[in-house]
Design a protein around this motif. Structure first.
Motif, short mmCIF file in Angstrom:
data_model
loop_
_atom_site.label_atom_id
_atom_site.label_comp_id
_atom_site.label_asym_id
_atom_site.label_seq_id
_atom_site.Cartn_x
_atom_site.Cartn_y
_atom_site.Cartn_z
N GLY A 53 0.80 -1.22 0.00
CA GLY A 53 0.00 0.00 0.00
C GLY A 53 0.83 1.26 0.00
O GLY A 53 0.41 2.29 -0.56
N GLY A 91 1.67 3.09 -3.28
CA GLY A 91 0.68 3.99 -3.87
C GLY A 91 0.40 5.20 -3.02
O GLY A 91 -0.56 5.94 -3.29
N HIS A 92 1.20 5.44 -1.99
CA HIS A 92 0.96 6.57 -1.10
C HIS A 92 1.39 7.88 -1.75
O HIS A 92 2.25 7.90 -2.63
N TRP A 124 5.27 9.39 -3.84
CA TRP A 124 5.08 9.80 -5.22
C TRP A 124 5.40 11.28 -5.42
O TRP A 124 6.06 11.66 -6.39
N ASP A 152 -0.54 9.02 6.49
CA ASP A 152 -1.93 9.31 6.15
C ASP A 152 -2.34 10.69 6.65
O ASP A 152 -3.08 11.41 5.96
N ASP A 170 -5.27 11.75 4.37
CA ASP A 170 -6.00 10.55 4.00
C ASP A 170 -6.41 9.82 5.28
O ASP A 170 -5.86 8.77 5.63
N GLN A 199 -5.11 5.75 -2.20
CA GLN A 199 -4.13 4.98 -2.96
C GLN A 199 -4.72 4.42 -4.24
O GLN A 199 -4.04 4.34 -5.28
N ARG A 249 -5.06 7.24 -6.80
CA ARG A 249 -3.74 7.64 -7.28
C ARG A 249 -3.14 6.60 -8.21
O ARG A 249 -2.50 6.94 -9.22
N ALA A 250 -3.35 5.33 -7.91
CA ALA A 250 -2.79 4.27 -8.75
C ALA A 250 -3.40 4.29 -10.15
O ALA A 250 -2.68 4.16 -11.15
N ILE A 289 -2.92 -2.71 -5.33
CA ILE A 289 -2.99 -1.59 -4.37
C ILE A 289 -4.37 -1.52 -3.74
O ILE A 289 -4.51 -1.38 -2.51
N ARG A 324 -5.53 -2.52 0.44
CA ARG A 324 -6.17 -1.60 1.39
C ARG A 324 -7.38 -2.23 2.07
O ARG A 324 -7.69 -1.91 3.21
#
Length: 279
Positions: free
Chosen positions: A123, A126-127, A131, A186, A191, A199, A202-203, A231, A235
């Motif tokens: 996870g 994808g945070h 990124w 988070d 988040d 995530q 965003r992915a 991803i 979650r």
């Protein structure tokens, strides 16, 4: 005379018409309310109500020609729910049940509790913090105008994703399926709540961005699609989101890419902004 008075009282007691059930025959005609009240008083069956209760009983009668005000909607029990309400409640029940079943790493007592650190690490890929940090680093290392244009717009897309997800989560305020407290990362990217999954959005957005602006081989494209799906599932496995949170996150990420393409920052503007920021 005392003797005559006693005899007259005895005759009155023995007279059948003096009984409560025959009082209406020996007295003049009265209204229905008076007749009932006299029978109650004569039989001694019920005490008259207190003044407050009488006022409450007479209040509806005093208002003639008017309807009583309807009760508030929250005080009324809906005996015949609509088809839409039944469908929504059924879908929510299925969502909660499936999310609980998939959440095999939600706590230390879960079936796959030993795999929880690995699933959390998936996870993290994808945070938002890694990124954004990686995009800023690549922007500083890029030397071509075309590369800076693509990277700067990717940074813009990531910031837009953070703002949209944080705003929707703040409005919905849906809690996670399990008692999992958000991590420090988070809180940094705001988040905190469950809906939608940040995530997941965003992915999908990053995957579509790479498909559109990078030349990738087919195996890499397949790996990106698999990564985005993993991803979202990760979650749910750690009990951080419901299935509907992940699916809605996928949908929001898909729409965000369309918005980024619509608001694409050209190369000249990117160079000007980079020069201003570097100062």
């Amino acid at each position: 005379m005392p003797v005559q008075r006693g005899r007259s009282r005895a005759r009155e007691r023995d007279n059948v018409l003096n009984r409560p059930e025959f009082m209406s025959l020996s007295q003049a005609a009265r209204g229905p309310q008076e007749g009932r009240a006299s029978l109650r008083r004569a039989g001694g069956q019920q005490q008259p109500p207190p003044p407050q209760q009488q006022q409450q009983q007479q209040a509806p009668l005093a208002i003639e020609g008017r309807e009583c005000p309807p009760l508030p909607e929250e005080d009324c029990m809906q005996l015949n729910p609509s088809l839409r309400g039944i469908a929504v409640n059924s879908l929510m029940a299925i969502d909660i049940c499936l999310s609980k079943r998939i959440g095999v790493c939600a706590s230390s007592s879960s079936a796959w509790s030993s795999a929880r650190p690995i699933v959390k690490l998936i996870g993290v890929t994808g945070h938002g913090v890694p990124w954004i940090g990686g995009t800023v680093f690549c922007l500083t290392k890029s030397s071509t105008a075309a590369g800076q244009e693509v990277i700067f717009n990717l940074l813009f897309a990531l910031i837009l994703d953070l703002l949209v997800v944080a705003a929707v989560q703040k409005m919905v305020k849906r809690k996670a399926p399990s008692e999992v407290s958000p991590s420090l990362l988070d809180y940094v990217v705001m988040d905190v709540f469950a809906f939608p999954a940040g995530q997941a959005s965003r992915a999908v957005m990053v995957t579509r961005f790479f498909f559109s602006h990078l030349v990738l081989a087919v195996p890499l494209r397949i790996l990106l699609v698999i990564w985005a799906g993993v991803i979202g599932i990760s979650r749910v496995m750690i009990g951080r989101h419901y299935l509907t949170d992940v699916f809605c996150g996928f949908f929001i990420g898909y729409l965000q890419f369309n918005l980024v393409e619509l608001l694409w920052i050209p190369s000249g503007t990117c160079q000007h902004l980079i020069s201003v920021i570097s100062i």
